[in-house]
Each structure stands twice: as structure tokens, then as C-alpha cells.
Design a protein around this motif. Structure first.
Motif, PDB file in Angstrom:
ATOM      1  N   HIS A 171       0.836  -1.195   0.000  1.00 55.22           N
ATOM      2  CA  HIS A 171       0.000   0.000   0.000  1.00 55.22           C
ATOM      3  C   HIS A 171       0.874   1.249   0.000  1.00 55.22           C
ATOM      4  O   HIS A 171       1.820   1.351   0.766  1.00 55.22           O
ATOM      5  CB  HIS A 171      -0.864  -0.067   1.276  1.00 55.22           C
ATOM      6  CG  HIS A 171      -1.614   1.178   1.620  1.00 55.22           C
ATOM      7  ND1 HIS A 171      -1.957   1.464   2.917  1.00 55.22           N
ATOM      8  CD2 HIS A 171      -2.087   2.194   0.878  1.00 55.22           C
ATOM      9  CE1 HIS A 171      -2.622   2.621   2.949  1.00 55.22           C
ATOM     10  NE2 HIS A 171      -2.706   3.074   1.723  1.00 55.22           N
ATOM     11  N   TYR A 230      -4.879   5.862  -1.391  1.00 50.47           N
ATOM     12  CA  TYR A 230      -4.127   4.633  -1.560  1.00 50.47           C
ATOM     13  C   TYR A 230      -3.933   4.220  -3.006  1.00 50.47           C
ATOM     14  O   TYR A 230      -4.757   4.517  -3.860  1.00 50.47           O
ATOM     15  CB  TYR A 230      -4.807   3.469  -0.824  1.00 50.47           C
ATOM     16  CG  TYR A 230      -6.300   3.345  -1.047  1.00 50.47           C
ATOM     17  CD1 TYR A 230      -7.193   3.927  -0.155  1.00 50.47           C
ATOM     18  CD2 TYR A 230      -6.806   2.664  -2.142  1.00 50.47           C
ATOM     19  CE1 TYR A 230      -8.562   3.813  -0.350  1.00 50.47           C
ATOM     20  CE2 TYR A 230      -8.173   2.553  -2.348  1.00 50.47           C
ATOM     21  CZ  TYR A 230      -9.043   3.135  -1.446  1.00 50.47           C
ATOM     22  OH  TYR A 230     -10.390   3.045  -1.638  1.00 50.47           O
ATOM     23  N   THR A 231      -2.805   3.589  -3.247  1.00 55.62           N
ATOM     24  CA  THR A 231      -2.659   2.679  -4.370  1.00 55.62           C
ATOM     25  C   THR A 231      -2.327   1.343  -3.728  1.00 55.62           C
ATOM     26  O   THR A 231      -1.400   1.247  -2.932  1.00 55.62           O
ATOM     27  CB  THR A 231      -1.537   3.112  -5.324  1.00 55.62           C
ATOM     28  OG1 THR A 231      -1.821   4.414  -5.809  1.00 55.62           O
ATOM     29  CG2 THR A 231      -1.439   2.162  -6.507  1.00 55.62           C
ATOM     30  N   LEU A 242      -4.635  -4.381  -8.855  1.00 57.93           N
ATOM     31  CA  LEU A 242      -4.168  -3.022  -8.588  1.00 57.93           C
ATOM     32  C   LEU A 242      -5.379  -2.104  -8.460  1.00 57.93           C
ATOM     33  O   LEU A 242      -6.315  -2.194  -9.260  1.00 57.93           O
ATOM     34  CB  LEU A 242      -3.297  -2.577  -9.767  1.00 57.93           C
ATOM     35  CG  LEU A 242      -2.914  -1.116  -9.896  1.00 57.93           C
ATOM     36  CD1 LEU A 242      -1.889  -0.751  -8.816  1.00 57.93           C
ATOM     37  CD2 LEU A 242      -2.294  -0.859 -11.272  1.00 57.93           C
ATOM     38  N   ARG A 244      -6.397   2.120  -7.367  1.00 52.58           N
ATOM     39  CA  ARG A 244      -6.109   3.469  -6.836  1.00 52.58           C
ATOM     40  C   ARG A 244      -7.421   4.057  -6.341  1.00 52.58           C
ATOM     41  O   ARG A 244      -8.474   3.827  -6.940  1.00 52.58           O
ATOM     42  CB  ARG A 244      -5.553   4.376  -7.933  1.00 52.58           C
ATOM     43  CG  ARG A 244      -4.283   3.848  -8.552  1.00 52.58           C
ATOM     44  CD  ARG A 244      -3.886   4.703  -9.735  1.00 52.58           C
ATOM     45  NE  ARG A 244      -3.261   5.939  -9.311  1.00 52.58           N
ATOM     46  CZ  ARG A 244      -3.084   6.990 -10.114  1.00 52.58           C
ATOM     47  NH1 ARG A 244      -3.507   6.971 -11.361  1.00 52.58           N
ATOM     48  NH2 ARG A 244      -2.489   8.081  -9.656  1.00 52.58           N
ATOM     49  N   ASP A 245      -7.363   4.818  -5.255  1.00 49.58           N
ATOM     50  CA  ASP A 245      -8.592   5.440  -4.764  1.00 49.58           C
ATOM     51  C   ASP A 245      -9.098   6.454  -5.791  1.00 49.58           C
ATOM     52  O   ASP A 245      -8.386   6.798  -6.736  1.00 49.58           O
ATOM     53  CB  ASP A 245      -8.359   6.097  -3.397  1.00 49.58           C
ATOM     54  CG  ASP A 245      -7.510   7.331  -3.513  1.00 49.58           C
ATOM     55  OD1 ASP A 245      -8.050   8.390  -3.860  1.00 49.58           O
ATOM     56  OD2 ASP A 245      -6.294   7.250  -3.281  1.00 49.58           O
ATOM     57  N   ALA A 248      -6.964   9.552  -6.445  1.00 49.31           N
ATOM     58  CA  ALA A 248      -5.743   9.141  -7.154  1.00 49.31           C
ATOM     59  C   ALA A 248      -4.578  10.113  -6.985  1.00 49.31           C
ATOM     60  O   ALA A 248      -3.956  10.532  -7.948  1.00 49.31           O
ATOM     61  CB  ALA A 248      -6.040   8.901  -8.628  1.00 49.31           C
ATOM     62  N   LYS A 250      -2.034   9.184  -5.173  1.00 52.66           N
ATOM     63  CA  LYS A 250      -0.871   8.300  -5.094  1.00 52.66           C
ATOM     64  C   LYS A 250      -0.593   7.708  -6.470  1.00 52.66           C
ATOM     65  O   LYS A 250      -1.509   7.204  -7.119  1.00 52.66           O
ATOM     66  CB  LYS A 250      -1.124   7.189  -4.064  1.00 52.66           C
ATOM     67  CG  LYS A 250      -1.194   7.727  -2.647  1.00 52.66           C
ATOM     68  CD  LYS A 250       0.151   8.285  -2.232  1.00 52.66           C
ATOM     69  CE  LYS A 250       0.065   9.104  -0.978  1.00 52.66           C
ATOM     70  NZ  LYS A 250       1.311   9.816  -0.690  1.00 52.66           N
ATOM     71  N   ALA A 252       0.905   5.623  -9.827  1.00 56.46           N
ATOM     72  CA  ALA A 252       1.105   4.249 -10.291  1.00 56.46           C
ATOM     73  C   ALA A 252       1.296   4.299 -11.798  1.00 56.46           C
ATOM     74  O   ALA A 252       0.689   5.134 -12.479  1.00 56.46           O
ATOM     75  CB  ALA A 252      -0.094   3.364  -9.961  1.00 56.46           C
ATOM     76  N   SER A 265       5.267   2.575  -8.525  1.00 53.41           N
ATOM     77  CA  SER A 265       4.884   3.948  -8.198  1.00 53.41           C
ATOM     78  C   SER A 265       5.451   4.921  -9.229  1.00 53.41           C
ATOM     79  O   SER A 265       4.831   5.928  -9.543  1.00 53.41           O
ATOM     80  CB  SER A 265       5.414   4.333  -6.821  1.00 53.41           C
ATOM     81  OG  SER A 265       4.890   3.476  -5.846  1.00 53.41           O
ATOM     82  N   GLU A 283      -1.099   4.924 -17.264  1.00 52.62           N
ATOM     83  CA  GLU A 283      -1.371   5.197 -15.862  1.00 52.62           C
ATOM     84  C   GLU A 283      -2.747   4.624 -15.538  1.00 52.62           C
ATOM     85  O   GLU A 283      -3.728   4.967 -16.190  1.00 52.62           O
ATOM     86  CB  GLU A 283      -1.346   6.704 -15.628  1.00 52.62           C
ATOM     87  CG  GLU A 283      -1.355   7.027 -14.172  1.00 52.62           C
ATOM     88  CD  GLU A 283      -0.927   8.473 -13.910  1.00 52.62           C
ATOM     89  OE1 GLU A 283       0.137   8.879 -14.394  1.00 52.62           O
ATOM     90  OE2 GLU A 283      -1.672   9.171 -13.228  1.00 52.62           O
ATOM     91  N   PRO A 286      -8.262   6.088 -11.775  1.00 52.37           N
ATOM     92  CA  PRO A 286      -8.759   6.025 -10.396  1.00 52.37           C
ATOM     93  C   PRO A 286     -10.028   5.196 -10.259  1.00 52.37           C
ATOM     94  O   PRO A 286     -10.891   5.233 -11.139  1.00 52.37           O
ATOM     95  CB  PRO A 286      -9.037   7.491 -10.055  1.00 52.37           C
ATOM     96  CG  PRO A 286      -8.999   8.244 -11.333  1.00 52.37           C
ATOM     97  CD  PRO A 286      -8.212   7.453 -12.301  1.00 52.37           C
TER      98      PRO A 286
END
Lengths: 292, 226
Positions: A171, A230-231, A242, A244-245, A248, A250, A252, A265, A283, A286
């Protein structure tokens, strides 16, 4: 900060190089998380053999060997620095009970038929050398470099978190409602070994899966239940997912070739991978669950 | 002149490009093996041409003034952030916050741009030939965000006086962002941008979005400074 990485091999071509690839990826993320590092390597399961990854903490390997050999018979022990992998036909219920009651000073990092898992404090560049990560082979692996925020720099505070057989989670980010979720999960029988927010997310996923949900629907549900940023990369014996919230913040990035899918990351974690410059690089969006 | 970033430290290369000897004739540079490093070509301030062969990390071409920078690859977070002038072209995709807080110059992304493209832009022109991610042009103050593909949710949230043009679909508009009439003046302005950049595109195919001016205190007396 924190850095997360994952690599999934689509073909057998690079199975022997999996550890080397993952080691380079963690090296590349050392600047995002210089406090501790950890990784989980998945390899083909061997019939009824379970693997238990153990951190010895202060105990020496020879002392552990003597003690465990008195309790469990027909076991194979492999020592990696301050970690040991026990291979045995003995089932999780039995082994976990033995570890909890008779070998309290060591800690179980994770277990399963496919997973081997290692984590320790220190710079990721040193941690990967210590566990000889580049010598590992396997089908997929995930890793984490930690810049500690909400809990102390300890082995227990390091990722990946494994809260059920062959499952683990890394995380990048932080959760704000983890104490509340932890209370609900404890009532539901989930056990936790740290104060860490990510362990709660890992426990949340394991709890849902134990009720028959699949990983994808569990992660979709987590968008509503887990508050924070989070990712996530969640590993299972078949692959990883995978997420991502929806804000987004964070980062990735994903690189996909005909042989592998790499997630990190930042791109610099995957710059050493073969054919990466001609890979499909994108990418992840989200709030969308990607899985391989 | 070529720099191989596998052999030479990025800090030395950036230092060289940031302090061009104006008596020297060297004006064209090529950087190879960027390996996703951060802040490649940040802070350039002369009229030079730089070609980057490969993928870059965060803040590539940040704070650019006057330089023309072309990236043959993808770029990480914050490409051309706070650019003042010059031109940055990305041949691949861009990560989030592309062109953030840009004051001037032109940023062209030939692939897609991720979330928050043009966040808080202050006068830059950003052209994205693919699509943009969610919350693009968030709090954008001045300049043009021109999207040839689609825009994801919450486009132009809390926007000030920047203009957004989108040819494709807009998933949803953010707070205080509305579709506006694409009048002749807007069409001419947009066509002028395309013409200057030699882009064969027709302004009338685009829809325009901007601020409803209900969220911030817009004063007509201060119009000239917006």
C-alpha cells in the motif's frame, strides 16, 4: 511517500529472473521509502507442501532449528538472514498454533502453498541483498519500500501484509478510518499483529474473501468502506490486482509487454526491465480494479 | 550535442543546459537513456532545442523558459509544471498534473494526459491530442486547455477564467464549470492557435467550457487582469 512494485510474468521466459527484476524494482524505489522494505514471491505450488515464512527476531537460526525440529517432524528449513522458510505438509491451523504458543519470540510473516514473504527495516538496497532476492525465481511478485508515517519503523510495521493463505497486500498512502474498521474485523474473528493501517486493509480483503467474495468485487467494495488515499497491489497465488482510490493522489504506472506486466509507483523502478521502452505504458485510472 | 544519461549525471547535464554559453553556437541537444529520472531539463531558460529519447520521471521541463523540448516517450507527474514560455512536446502519454500552474508557453501531449491536467494553470496553452483524466483544469485561472479526445469526470472544477475546449465527450463537469457558447471570437482564437502550431484541426468541432462565476468573487472592474 512509500514505493510499491509488482511484476507478473505472462510467459515462462523470465521465471528464473523474477527475483532479479523485483530486486531492481525495489532498488529503484529506495528513495521513496528508505525506512524498510519487503517483498512476496509467488512460485508454483508443490502439492500438499505449505511454506511458512518466519521472522526470527532475536532468535538465532540454530536455536530455532533445534526448537522447531522437536515439535514438527519432516520439515525443510531454509534460512535467509533473519528469516526462515519452513516447508512442511503440516496444515496452517496446527503450525500457527505451535508458533503462537510454543515459539512466541518469532513472528509469522506469511504462509501458503505458493507465497514466500520477507520484510525488514533498513534501506531497501540492503534489505534485498540481505534476503538474496535476485536469486529467487517465480511467477509473480510484489514489493514495498516504506517511508513510515502512521506507525513506527519496525518489522511488524513493514509491508507486505499477509493476513491469509497466499494473500498479501502492499500500500502507498494512508487510511483514516482504519481503527474503526479494525474493531469491526476483530469482532468478526480477524487477527491483527500491528497498529498499522495497511494491515487493516489486508485483513479487510482476507475477511471478504473468506466469505466467498472474489478479489475484484472486494476491492470495488473497499472504495466505499476504506477512507483515505491509496494505491494497493493485492497479491494472490494466481496473480495480483491493482487499485487506486478515486482521488488518485498516489501514483502508479503500468508497463505491459508480451512477457510481463510491471506495476510501480514511478517509471524509474522499471527502467531496467527488458523491452520496457517498447512496452505499452499507461497510468491506471482512479477507482478501477486492474488484475493480472 | 549528445548527452547519455547512463554515463553522465543528470545534475551535470541540467546544469550545462541551464547555463548555456551564449557566445557558443551550440543550440541543439539530445539526451538519451533518461530512465525515468526526475526533473530532466527543469529550469532551462534559453532558446535551445532539446530532444529526449525515452521515458522521463516527474517534473520534466518544469519552469521552462524559451526552450523547445521534445520527449520521445512518456512523462511522469508534472511535466512542464510552472512553464513560463517556450514549447514542450510529449510524443507519448503524460502522468497527472501535466502543465500544472503553467504561466505561459505551449505544452503539447500527443497521447493521453492523466488526472488534473492543467491544474491551476495561469496562462499556458495545453493541447492534449488524446484524452484527459479526471479533475482536469481544476482551479484553472488563465490560458487554454484544448482536448482532442474525451475528458473524464469533474472537468474544470472550481475554474476561474481559463478556457477549456473539448472535441470528444465530457464525462461530467466539476463545480462551477459550465458549457459556454462557442462564438466566432472563440473559434477564431482557437483556429489561430492551431494555425500557429501547424495543427490541421477545425475549431468549430470543439465545445467550450468555462466558469459560471458563482463560486468565486468575479469583479467586472478587474476584467483586464483576469
Amino acid at each position: 511517500m512509500c514505493g510499491i512494485v509488482g511484476i507478473y510474468l505472462k510467459t515462462k521466459k523470465y521465471e528464473k529472473k523474477l527475483g532479479e527484476f523485483l530486486s531492481g524494482m525495489l532498488d529503484g524505489m529506495a528513495a521513496r521509502g528508505p525506512d524498510s522494505a519487503g517483498f512476496a514471491i509467488y512460485s508454483k505450488e508443490n502439492k500438499n507442501i505449505y511454506k511458512y515464512s518466519i521472522c526470527l527476531n532475536q532468535m538465532s537460526f540454530s536455536e530455532f532449528k533445534v526448537k522447531i525440529s522437536k515439535i514438527l517432524k519432516k520439515i525443510k528449513l531454509t534460512n535467509y538472514s533473519d528469516h526462515v522458510v519452513i516447508e512442511t505438509k503440516d496444515k496452517p491451523n496446527k503450525v500457527i498454533e505451535i508458533l503462537e504458543n510454543q515459539l512466541k519470540s518469532v513472528s509469522l510473516v506469511g504462509y501458503g502453498k505458493s507465497i514466500s514473504i520477507f520484510k525488514q527495516t533498513g534501506n531497501p538496497k540492503d534489505v534485498v541483498k540481505k534476503f538474496k532476492l535476485s536469486s529467487f525465481s517465480g511467477t509473480h511478485g510484489i514489493g514495498h519500500t516504506r517511508m513510515a508515517t502512521e506507525s513506527a519503523i519496525t518489522t511488524q510495521g513493514s509491508h507486505p501484509y499477509s493476513t491469509a493463505e497466499d494473500e498479501c497486500l502492499v500500500h502507498n498512502g494512508s487510511l483514516s478510518n482504519h481503527n474503526n474498521i479494525r474493531r469491526f474485523l476483530i469482532k468478526d474473528g480477524q487477527k491483527f499483529n500491528s497498529e498499522n493501517d495497511t494491515e487493516v486493509a489486508a485483513g479487510y480483503i482476507s475477511n471478504q474473501i473468506s466469505k466467498g467474495k472474489n478479489l475484484e468485487s472486494t476491492l470495488k467494495k473497499s472504495l466505499k468502506d476504506l477512507d483515505g488515499f491509496y494505491t494497493f497491489i493485492a497479491g494472490t497465488k494466481n496473480g495480483f490486482a491493482l487499485l487506486r482510490d478515486e482521488i488518485a493522489c498516489k501514483p502508479a504506472v503500468v508497463a505491459e509487454t508480451k512477457d510481463y506486466v510491471a506495476v510501480a509507483s514511478e517509471f524509474q523502478a522499471m527502467a531496467h526491465l527488458p523491452d520496457v521502452n517498447s512496452a505499452k505504458i499507461f497510468e491506471p485510472k482512479p477507482g478501477i480494479v486492474y488484475h493480472w | 550535442m549528445n548527452f547519455d544519461l547512463n554515463k553522465k549525471k543528470l545534475r551535470e547535464v541540467n546544469n550545462y543546459l541551464q547555463n548555456i554559453d551564449r557566445k557558443d553556437n551550440k543550440r541543439k541537444f539530445e539526451l538519451s537513456n533518461p530512465q525515468g529520472q526526475h526533473a530532466i531539463c527543469a529550469g532551462l531558460k534559453d532558446e535551445i532545442d532539446v530532444t529526449i529519447k525515452g521515458h522521463t520521471g516527474y517534473y520534466c521541463a518544469g519552469m521552462n523558459q524559451k526552450a523547445n523540448i521534445v520527449v520521445h516517450g512518456n512523462v511522469g507527474t508534472g511535466v512542464a509544471e510552472n512553464m513560463m514560455s517556450g514549447k514542450v512536446i510529449v510524443k507519448g502519454n503524460a502522468s497527472q498534473s501535466a502543465g500544472a500552474t503553467g504561466n505561459g508557453g505551449t505544452l503539447i501531449i500527443e497521447g493521453d494526459a492523466s488526472s488534473r491536467c492543467g491544474i491551476s494553470m495561469k496562462g499556458i496553452n495545453i493541447l492534449v491530442k488524446g484524452s484527459v483524466g479526471h479533475m482536469s483544469a481544476f482551479m484553472a485561472q488563465k490560458g487554454n486547455l484544448i482536448v482532442f479526445g474525451d475528458a473524464d469526470s469533474d472537468l474544470g472544477d472550481s475554474i476561474y477564467e481559463a478556457k477549456i475546449f473539448v472535441k470528444g465527450k465530457v464525462k461530467s463537469l466539476g463545480a462551477d464549470c459550465v458549457e459556454k457558447k462557442m462564438d466566432e471570437k472563440n473559434i477564431n482564437e482557437l483556429n489561430k492557435i492551431f494555425k500557429e502550431l501547424n495543427i490541421p484541426e477545425e475549431a468549430k468541432k470543439f465545445k467550450r467550457y468555462g466558469s459560471a462565476r458563482k463560486l468565486y468573487h468575479f469583479k467586472i472592474d478587474n476584467l483586464s487582469s483576469y
